[in-house]
Design a protein around this motif. Structure first.
Motif, short mmCIF file in Angstrom:
data_model
loop_
_atom_site.label_atom_id
_atom_site.label_comp_id
_atom_site.label_asym_id
_atom_site.label_seq_id
_atom_site.Cartn_x
_atom_site.Cartn_y
_atom_site.Cartn_z
N ALA A 263 -4.79 1.21 -11.44
CA ALA A 263 -4.60 1.88 -10.15
C ALA A 263 -3.62 3.04 -10.28
O ALA A 263 -3.87 4.14 -9.79
CB ALA A 263 -4.11 0.87 -9.11
N ARG A 264 -2.55 2.78 -10.96
CA ARG A 264 -1.52 3.80 -11.13
C ARG A 264 -2.08 5.03 -11.83
O ARG A 264 -1.65 6.16 -11.56
CB ARG A 264 -0.37 3.20 -11.97
N ASP B 140 -4.99 -6.79 -4.80
CA ASP B 140 -4.14 -5.83 -4.09
C ASP B 140 -4.19 -4.46 -4.77
O ASP B 140 -4.15 -3.43 -4.10
CB ASP B 140 -2.71 -6.35 -4.04
N TYR B 141 -4.25 -4.46 -6.08
CA TYR B 141 -4.27 -3.19 -6.81
C TYR B 141 -5.68 -2.60 -6.88
O TYR B 141 -5.91 -1.62 -7.58
CB TYR B 141 -3.72 -3.39 -8.23
N GLY B 142 -6.64 -3.25 -6.21
CA GLY B 142 -7.96 -2.65 -6.08
C GLY B 142 -8.95 -2.99 -7.18
O GLY B 142 -9.98 -2.34 -7.31
N LYS C 169 -0.76 -1.56 3.52
CA LYS C 169 -0.47 -2.39 2.35
C LYS C 169 -1.53 -2.20 1.26
O LYS C 169 -1.20 -2.08 0.07
CB LYS C 169 -0.39 -3.87 2.74
N ALA D 289 -4.77 -4.38 -13.56
CA ALA D 289 -5.18 -3.76 -12.30
C ALA D 289 -4.11 -2.80 -11.79
O ALA D 289 -4.41 -1.72 -11.26
CB ALA D 289 -5.47 -4.84 -11.26
N ALA D 290 -2.84 -3.17 -11.98
CA ALA D 290 -1.76 -2.31 -11.51
C ALA D 290 -1.74 -0.99 -12.28
O ALA D 290 -1.66 0.09 -11.69
CB ALA D 290 -0.42 -3.02 -11.67
N TYR D 291 -1.85 -1.06 -13.59
CA TYR D 291 -1.78 0.16 -14.39
C TYR D 291 -3.03 1.01 -14.22
O TYR D 291 -2.96 2.25 -14.23
CB TYR D 291 -1.49 -0.17 -15.86
N GLY E 181 -1.00 -0.70 -2.47
CA GLY E 181 -1.52 -1.45 -3.61
C GLY E 181 -2.41 -0.59 -4.49
O GLY E 181 -2.37 -0.68 -5.72
N ALA E 182 -3.20 0.27 -3.87
CA ALA E 182 -4.11 1.13 -4.63
C ALA E 182 -3.35 2.15 -5.48
O ALA E 182 -3.93 2.80 -6.34
CB ALA E 182 -5.08 1.83 -3.69
N GLU E 183 -2.07 2.27 -5.25
CA GLU E 183 -1.22 3.12 -6.11
C GLU E 183 -0.69 2.32 -7.30
O GLU E 183 0.11 2.82 -8.08
CB GLU E 183 -0.01 3.66 -5.31
N GLY E 184 -1.04 1.04 -7.37
CA GLY E 184 -0.53 0.17 -8.43
C GLY E 184 0.83 -0.42 -8.08
O GLY E 184 1.54 -0.93 -8.96
N ILE E 185 1.16 -0.38 -6.80
CA ILE E 185 2.48 -0.86 -6.37
C ILE E 185 2.28 -2.02 -5.40
O ILE E 185 1.70 -1.86 -4.33
CB ILE E 185 3.25 0.29 -5.68
N GLY E 186 2.79 -3.18 -5.79
CA GLY E 186 2.59 -4.37 -4.96
C GLY E 186 3.79 -4.64 -4.08
O GLY E 186 4.90 -4.78 -4.58
N CYS E 187 3.57 -4.73 -2.78
CA CYS E 187 4.69 -5.02 -1.87
C CYS E 187 4.30 -6.09 -0.88
O CYS E 187 3.12 -6.40 -0.72
CB CYS E 187 5.13 -3.75 -1.15
N PRO F 292 12.95 1.02 -9.13
CA PRO F 292 12.27 2.29 -9.37
C PRO F 292 12.03 3.11 -8.09
O PRO F 292 11.88 2.56 -7.01
CB PRO F 292 10.92 1.86 -9.97
N TYR G 212 9.15 5.50 -6.96
CA TYR G 212 7.80 5.87 -7.38
C TYR G 212 7.27 7.06 -6.58
O TYR G 212 7.49 7.12 -5.37
CB TYR G 212 6.84 4.70 -7.13
N GLU G 213 6.55 7.93 -7.23
CA GLU G 213 5.72 8.87 -6.49
C GLU G 213 4.49 8.13 -5.97
O GLU G 213 4.09 7.12 -6.54
CB GLU G 213 5.30 10.03 -7.40
N LEU G 214 3.89 8.64 -4.91
CA LEU G 214 2.69 8.02 -4.35
C LEU G 214 1.59 9.08 -4.29
O LEU G 214 1.27 9.61 -3.23
CB LEU G 214 2.98 7.49 -2.94
N PRO G 215 0.99 9.39 -5.45
CA PRO G 215 0.07 10.54 -5.48
C PRO G 215 -1.12 10.42 -4.54
O PRO G 215 -1.50 11.40 -3.90
CB PRO G 215 -0.37 10.59 -6.96
N GLN G 216 -1.71 9.21 -4.45
CA GLN G 216 -2.90 9.08 -3.60
C GLN G 216 -2.52 9.20 -2.12
O GLN G 216 -3.20 9.88 -1.34
CB GLN G 216 -3.60 7.75 -3.87
N LEU H 275 4.97 2.35 -14.66
CA LEU H 275 5.55 1.78 -13.43
C LEU H 275 7.02 1.46 -13.66
O LEU H 275 7.60 0.65 -12.96
CB LEU H 275 4.79 0.51 -13.02
N ARG H 276 7.61 2.08 -14.64
CA ARG H 276 9.00 1.85 -15.07
C ARG H 276 9.19 0.43 -15.60
O ARG H 276 10.17 -0.25 -15.29
CB ARG H 276 10.00 2.16 -13.96
N LEU I 7 5.07 -7.94 -3.74
CA LEU I 7 3.77 -8.53 -3.41
C LEU I 7 3.74 -10.05 -3.60
O LEU I 7 3.19 -10.79 -2.78
CB LEU I 7 2.72 -7.87 -4.32
#
Lengths: 483, 483
Positions: free
Chosen positions: B192-193, B217-219, A379, B188-190, A383-389, A126, A128-132, B120-121, A423
């Motif tokens: 956050a997203r 991680d997703y807050g 990181k 948590a991921a969704y 993560g706060a965007e809902g994206i784990g890396c 994917p 992803y946009e990173l709005p935050q 998140l696709r 993640l």
């Protein structure tokens, strides 16, 4: 110079009885229409020795398609033809077309027969946009291309599908790498998928069990050698020259060919409008080299009208490329004793440094380094965007912040961060961060570390009452408003 | 009965001051064209109380589209029209179409505005052939649908995207669940997203840090309550009735709607030719219920011409459904003290047992249980295909072996195993298995455990010499030939 004899791979057992320097397996033919080119002396050849080093000067090889050297030539594919073909394949149900790598096979070395393809439906990752983060940095056009969404959880899969397929086509029964992490996981998966055996060489001692668990699950044979990582690498080089074992470390140029597809897929996702910047973590530098190669090839083929700037970010504790550029003008590699919590880029002696420098120069990209605190902060923000890396991926956001401050990236420009791993590749980092065990404050970093405090979410122990839980929610809202 | 007032969600702080039984947030409207139906008493309603239980009898709700009750009716979508629409969306670059869930939105509850979609696709998961298992079992048409390839590594994402989107549409600012694993990670991921806050309730003590690391991680805000898991569940039920917190546990019927898309996507991948069998792990039984619901709806809408048999496999140590069927004829739930290494299905009191039984009956599927040794063996066999899954997913292959022996599955039939989670969700299991720490041999299981020996690949410690490594490869080839 006579071309090396292409090998007829046999079982290890059969060959080791009569191995000598003379009859060792020695070469692999270049795929049809493609040639190997030495990145240092430029020597072109139709086959390569098994350690994938130039037989003249010993430097790394890359794969080149002579047809493209003049993209205007009649045999070069047309840009619009390619785009249409690739789009049509999105409707196909065939495994080769469903692969986000082999769907772009016109830009890959050609297999004699597509039945050799070993695929786990890699790629297809994917954007992803990173709005935050966009709001925070004042950068409206910010994206993340998440290669951690590959089958084994890292970008390595896109390269491994290509190299493993060529190993199978050449008749190898064993593949091998020296790796403590993502490479071994990916290699073992593709080997298993293709009915090949795989060998992982790791130094005895310091290994991440959670990363090694993948290689074990896919059936790899894991040897812990009584040496360090460089010792494992040296032994692997010897092994592939002496036994019919196919070398899958990152100097294998087929892997870089597969990794190119990240950039092709990205551009397709952006409807072929190049972003202004692509930012990549820099470890062994194979990935940046591959992405850069793809950008240059796409530009040559008129698939894109201009080149994005490709920038490379390293951890301060593993900053070999940064120092090579700053201290040696990019002329010789400055190696370092690597130390960083971003384990996937904890590399002090990057194999593909020359390729990476060429790419930085060709695209006009920058090279920066970021601290451990900056990595941890970035990181948590991703993560706060809902994206784990994994931590190594987060250097891209941390680096972007620096490049913005320096004015190298401008607020109106579009930026794509390449996230390289999932993640779940390193849950330990996340736990330690939130428990406050990572980055203990010292006199030097006290203020930086204290900034991280707001991002930590340590588990709260409570009595099992409604009042206790509701009070916690209220406190959370208050502290978020204050922050 | 007057319909419950749809709530106007406020901040927790604002509402908790004046919460009473009378003015607590009490309802959520059903999406346009859809209604809530109680699975026990059949009561239909246009809105649901926040705990998603029938206001008459307290049982679970499901979402139903009255238009489909007679698929022949003029307002029902046509099968060929749907197939064309879904296929066309594969060429789209819009996030909603790129979602493997929302691409099938005609079969989902309708959002007022697609801008509410949090994605998140998810979905878009691969359908793998299993050539080695096929040969081993003499079953030429064997596939695995790998839901562990979702963004957070488990099938939960396909449901969470739907439920979280409806939470956002309804104006909620908090979502919550009681979960120690995949559910909390996904929630948590969704959250956050979508810019929502999330709350995870877990019992103090026994938790898997590597799974919790994702939620952190997703807050998410994580509360460890001084109670057991059932205590957490009870408190959550109270909480959502007293505060504007949206409940995302598996009894939320919107989650099951999203999980339906697994089956739709699978059938599209099979070019709408239904397999003879679909085999699913059985834990809380939401997933089997969702897949079964999708099959029945697809059959009603003529998207498929016949129903696959949906079978459910449990771990022997968490066999509530097996016992409910065998000991109580499916009339009342037999709960168990769950204990199994397949943590994702370690559930003794499955919420969706009635829905699951209905699905077994409607499709003619079987329900079986498998031992810990059988799970470990099946997981290694799936891994040897290059496919990494969590232990719970492996019950499907272990169960298939039993169903074949029993003659319920026949060698010429086609079978799809549903893998629910990624290997990286539980690397500890893999490590313990290969180290020989899992399943220590006892008098009872000695012969079964010894069969596992051939699948173990413990790391081998060696001197760093070429001879030592080559000898290891030779030994490996010999032992593989003997095995």
């Amino acid at each position: 110079m006579p071309p090396p004899t292409p090998i007829e791979p046999k079982a290890v057992e059969a060959i080791t009885a009569d191995v000598t320097a003379a009859n060792a397996p020695s070469g692999q033919a270049a795929p049809t229409g493609f040639r190997f080119r030495c990145i240092a002396c430029g020597d072109l050849s139709d086959s390569a020795v098994q350690n994938f080093r130039c037989s003249r000067c010993g430097d790394l090889l890359e794969i080149t398609n002579p047809r493209w050297s003049h993209a205007q030539g009649s045999s070069a594919p047309t840009a619009s033809g390619l785009k249409t073909t690739w789009k049509q394949r999105r409707d196909s149900l065939s495994p080769v077309d469903l692969s986000g790598v082999w769907r772009f096979r016109e830009l890959l070395p050609t297999l004699e027969n597509l039945h050799h393809v070993i695929t786990l439906r890699e790629g297809n990752t994917p954007l992803y946009e990173l709005p935050q983060c966009s709001r925070m940095l004042g950068l409206p056009h910010l994206f993340a291309k998440h290669q951690g969404m590959n089958p084994t959880g890292s970008f390595k899969d896109t390269g491994m599908t290509v190299a493993a397929s060529f190993a199978r086509q050449a008749g190898f029964r064993w593949v091998a790498c020296a790796s403590t992490g993502n490479t071994s996981a990916s290699m073992a998966a593709y080997a298993a998928r293709g009915g090949l055996r795989s060998l992982v060489l790791v130094p005895e001692g310091k290994i991440s069990w959670s990363k090694l668990s993948q290689a074990l699950d896919y059936g790899a044979v894991t040897c812990q050698l009584r040496t360090d990582f460089d010792g494992c690498l040296r032994l692997l080089q010897e092994l592939v020259l002496r036994a019919p074992v196919y070398q899958l470390n990152s100097i294998n140029p087929f892997r870089l060919e597969g990794q190119k597809t990240l950039a092709i897929e990205l551009l397709e996702q952006l409807d072929w409008q190049p972003p202004d910047h692509i930012i990549v973590p820099g470890g062994n530098l194979g990935n940046s080299s591959a992405i850069g190669k793809a950008l240059l090839e796409m530009h040559d083929l008129d698939l894109i009208s201009r080149l994005p700037k490709l920038s490379i970010i390293q951890a301060e504790g593993a900053n070999a490329l940064v120092r090579t550029l700053r201290e040696a003008g990019g002329k010789r590699l400055v190696t370092v004793q690597a130390e960083t919590s971003a384990t996937a880029i904890r590399i002090g002696n990057p194999a593909s440094w020359k390729k990476a420098i060429r790419v930085l120069q060709a695209t006009g990209g920058a090279c920066e380094q970021v601290s451990e605190v900056e990595i941890a902060r970035a990181k948590a923000e991703i993560g706060a965007e809902g994206i784990g890396c994994e931590p190594a991926s987060a250097v891209t956001l941390a680096g972007l912040r620096k490049l913005l401050k320096q004015g190298f990236v401008k607020p109106g420009e579009s930026v794509v961060l390449v996230l390289t791993g999932h993640l779940l590749k390193d849950p330990g980092f996340t736990m330690e961060f939130h428990r406050g065990e990572l980055l203990p404050a010292t006199a030097e970093n006290e203020s930086a570390v204290s900034e991280l405090q707001a991002l930590r979410r340590p588990p709260i122990v409570l009595d099992a009452t409604l009042d206790a839980v509701i009070r916690t929610l209220e406190q959370q809202e208050k502290s978020d408003i204050q922050a």
